[in-house]
Write a protein that holds these residues in place. Structure first.
Motif, PDB file in Angstrom:
ATOM      1  N   TYR A  37     102.105  18.421  33.065  1.00 23.99           N
ATOM      2  CA  TYR A  37     101.755  17.599  34.205  1.00 23.99           C
ATOM      3  C   TYR A  37     102.644  16.359  34.197  1.00 23.99           C
ATOM      4  O   TYR A  37     103.190  15.995  33.151  1.00 23.99           O
ATOM      5  N   ARG A  38     102.790  15.732  35.336  1.00 23.84           N
ATOM      6  CA  ARG A  38     103.580  14.507  35.372  1.00 23.84           C
ATOM      7  C   ARG A  38     102.949  13.501  36.316  1.00 23.84           C
ATOM      8  O   ARG A  38     102.237  13.854  37.245  1.00 23.84           O
ATOM      9  N   GLN A  39     103.240  12.251  36.034  1.00 23.19           N
ATOM     10  CA  GLN A  39     102.758  11.177  36.892  1.00 23.19           C
ATOM     11  C   GLN A  39     103.877  10.181  37.111  1.00 23.19           C
ATOM     12  O   GLN A  39     104.377   9.582  36.153  1.00 23.19           O
ATOM     13  N   ALA A  40     104.270  10.045  38.350  1.00 24.92           N
ATOM     14  CA  ALA A  40     105.284   9.060  38.710  1.00 24.92           C
ATOM     15  C   ALA A  40     104.608   7.717  38.934  1.00 24.92           C
ATOM     16  O   ALA A  40     103.419   7.656  39.260  1.00 24.92           O
ATOM     17  N   PRO A  41     105.339   6.637  38.773  1.00 25.12           N
ATOM     18  CA  PRO A  41     104.755   5.310  38.994  1.00 25.12           C
ATOM     19  C   PRO A  41     104.128   5.191  40.371  1.00 25.12           C
ATOM     20  O   PRO A  41     104.756   5.513  41.380  1.00 25.12           O
ATOM     21  N   GLU A  46     100.289  15.152  38.865  1.00 27.55           N
ATOM     22  CA  GLU A  46     100.410  16.457  39.497  1.00 27.55           C
ATOM     23  C   GLU A  46     100.743  17.513  38.454  1.00 27.55           C
ATOM     24  O   GLU A  46     101.416  17.242  37.455  1.00 27.55           O
ATOM     25  N   GLY A  47     100.260  18.719  38.708  1.00 25.41           N
ATOM     26  CA  GLY A  47     100.586  19.824  37.842  1.00 25.41           C
ATOM     27  C   GLY A  47     102.015  20.284  38.085  1.00 25.41           C
ATOM     28  O   GLY A  47     102.453  20.380  39.231  1.00 25.41           O
ATOM     29  N   PRO A 102      91.610  30.784  28.987  1.00 27.56           N
ATOM     30  CA  PRO A 102      92.921  31.017  28.367  1.00 27.56           C
ATOM     31  C   PRO A 102      93.977  31.582  29.317  1.00 27.56           C
ATOM     32  O   PRO A 102      95.168  31.397  29.086  1.00 27.56           O
ATOM     33  N   ASN A 103      93.551  32.247  30.358  1.00 27.27           N
ATOM     34  CA  ASN A 103      94.517  32.789  31.337  1.00 27.27           C
ATOM     35  C   ASN A 103      94.347  32.038  32.649  1.00 27.27           C
ATOM     36  O   ASN A 103      93.765  32.529  33.615  1.00 27.27           O
ATOM     37  N   CYS A 104      94.851  30.811  32.673  1.00 21.19           N
ATOM     38  CA  CYS A 104      94.607  29.936  33.826  1.00 21.19           C
ATOM     39  C   CYS A 104      95.869  29.650  34.631  1.00 21.19           C
ATOM     40  O   CYS A 104      95.929  28.659  35.360  1.00 21.19           O
ATOM     41  N   ALA A 105      96.863  30.507  34.506  1.00 18.04           N
ATOM     42  CA  ALA A 105      98.115  30.274  35.228  1.00 18.04           C
ATOM     43  C   ALA A 105      97.994  30.781  36.664  1.00 18.04           C
ATOM     44  O   ALA A 105      98.412  31.887  36.999  1.00 18.04           O
ATOM     45  N   ASP A 106      97.431  29.933  37.515  1.00 16.95           N
ATOM     46  CA  ASP A 106      97.328  30.257  38.936  1.00 16.95           C
ATOM     47  C   ASP A 106      97.456  28.963  39.735  1.00 16.95           C
ATOM     48  O   ASP A 106      97.330  27.868  39.189  1.00 16.95           O
ATOM     49  N   ASN A 112      94.002  21.884  40.535  1.00 21.00           N
ATOM     50  CA  ASN A 112      92.639  21.372  40.433  1.00 21.00           C
ATOM     51  C   ASN A 112      92.001  21.375  39.041  1.00 21.00           C
ATOM     52  O   ASN A 112      91.077  20.599  38.801  1.00 21.00           O
ATOM     53  N   TYR A 113      92.465  22.264  38.158  1.00 20.51           N
ATOM     54  CA  TYR A 113      91.721  22.441  36.914  1.00 20.51           C
ATOM     55  C   TYR A 113      92.068  21.357  35.913  1.00 20.51           C
ATOM     56  O   TYR A 113      93.243  21.096  35.641  1.00 20.51           O
ATOM     57  N   LEU A 114      91.056  20.735  35.345  1.00 22.73           N
ATOM     58  CA  LEU A 114      91.257  19.704  34.345  1.00 22.73           C
ATOM     59  C   LEU A 114      91.153  20.331  32.967  1.00 22.73           C
ATOM     60  O   LEU A 114      90.069  20.737  32.537  1.00 22.73           O
ATOM     61  N   MET A 115      92.277  20.443  32.278  1.00 25.49           N
ATOM     62  CA  MET A 115      92.283  21.065  30.968  1.00 25.49           C
ATOM     63  C   MET A 115      91.554  20.197  29.946  1.00 25.49           C
ATOM     64  O   MET A 115      91.338  19.006  30.151  1.00 25.49           O
ATOM     65  N   THR A 116      91.224  20.837  28.822  1.00 32.04           N
ATOM     66  CA  THR A 116      90.363  20.180  27.845  1.00 32.04           C
ATOM     67  C   THR A 116      91.071  19.127  27.005  1.00 32.04           C
ATOM     68  O   THR A 116      90.550  18.042  26.778  1.00 32.04           O
ATOM     69  N   TYR A 117      92.256  19.474  26.523  1.00 33.36           N
ATOM     70  CA  TYR A 117      92.962  18.582  25.599  1.00 33.36           C
ATOM     71  C   TYR A 117      94.278  18.116  26.199  1.00 33.36           C
ATOM     72  O   TYR A 117      94.963  18.889  26.884  1.00 33.36           O
TER      73      TYR A 117
END
Length: 128
Positions: A37-41, A46-47, A102-106, A112-117
C-alpha cells in the motif's frame, strides 16, 4: 505477533526502478495474503498490489504494467518491483499481511480490505 519490515526505498528519477522487499516472521500455518500500500502526502492510503497464498495477484490501475509483486515462501519475503516510476508514485509504501483471508488477491480487497498486520512503511521519492 507477526512483524513486517520493509526495505529498499529511496530516491530515483522518473523512469527509473526500485525494488522493495518485505520480510515477515513466519505464520504458524504459512498461509497468508500480502499486500503493498502507499500513501502520498495529503492523500489517502491506497492499495497498490496484493499477492495471495495461491499466487494470484491484483494491481491498482495506476501501477498495472509497471509494478510486479512476487513472494518467496521459503524466505517469508514479498517483493515489489517498481519500474518506469513516475513522480506520482512518490509516497510511503507499506506492506501488510493477513492470515484470515489467505487468498485475498482481488479488486475488492485491494480497495477495501484492512489487513491484520502492517509494517512501518518506507519512503519512495520519484523526481521529475
Amino acid at each position: 505477533q507477526v512483524q513486517l519490515v520493509e526495505s529498499g526505498g529511496g530516491s530515483v528519477q522518473a523512469g527509473g526502478s526500485l525494488t522493495l522487499s518485505c520480510s515477515t516472521s513466519r505464520y504458524r500455518n504459512n498461509r497468508y495474503c500480502m499486500g503493498w500500500y502507499r500513501q502520498a502526502p495529503g492523500k489517502r492510503r491506497e492499495g497498490v498490489a496484493i499477492i495471495g497464498n495461491d499466487g494470484k495477484t491484483v494491481y491498482s490501475d495506476s501501477v498495472k504494467g509497471r509494478f510486479i509483486v512476487s513472494k518467496d515462501n521459503a524466505k517469508n519475503t514479498v517483493v515489489l518491483q517498481l519500474n518506469n516510476l513516475k513522480p506520482e508514485d512518490t509516497g510511503t509504501y507499506s506492506c501488510a499481511s493477513d492470515y484470515i483471508r489467505p487468498n485475498c488477491a482481488d479488486s475488492w480487497s485491494l480497495r477495501n480490505y484492512l489487513m491484520t498486520y502492517w509494517g512501518k512503511g518506507i519512503l519512495v521519492t520519484v523526481s521529475s
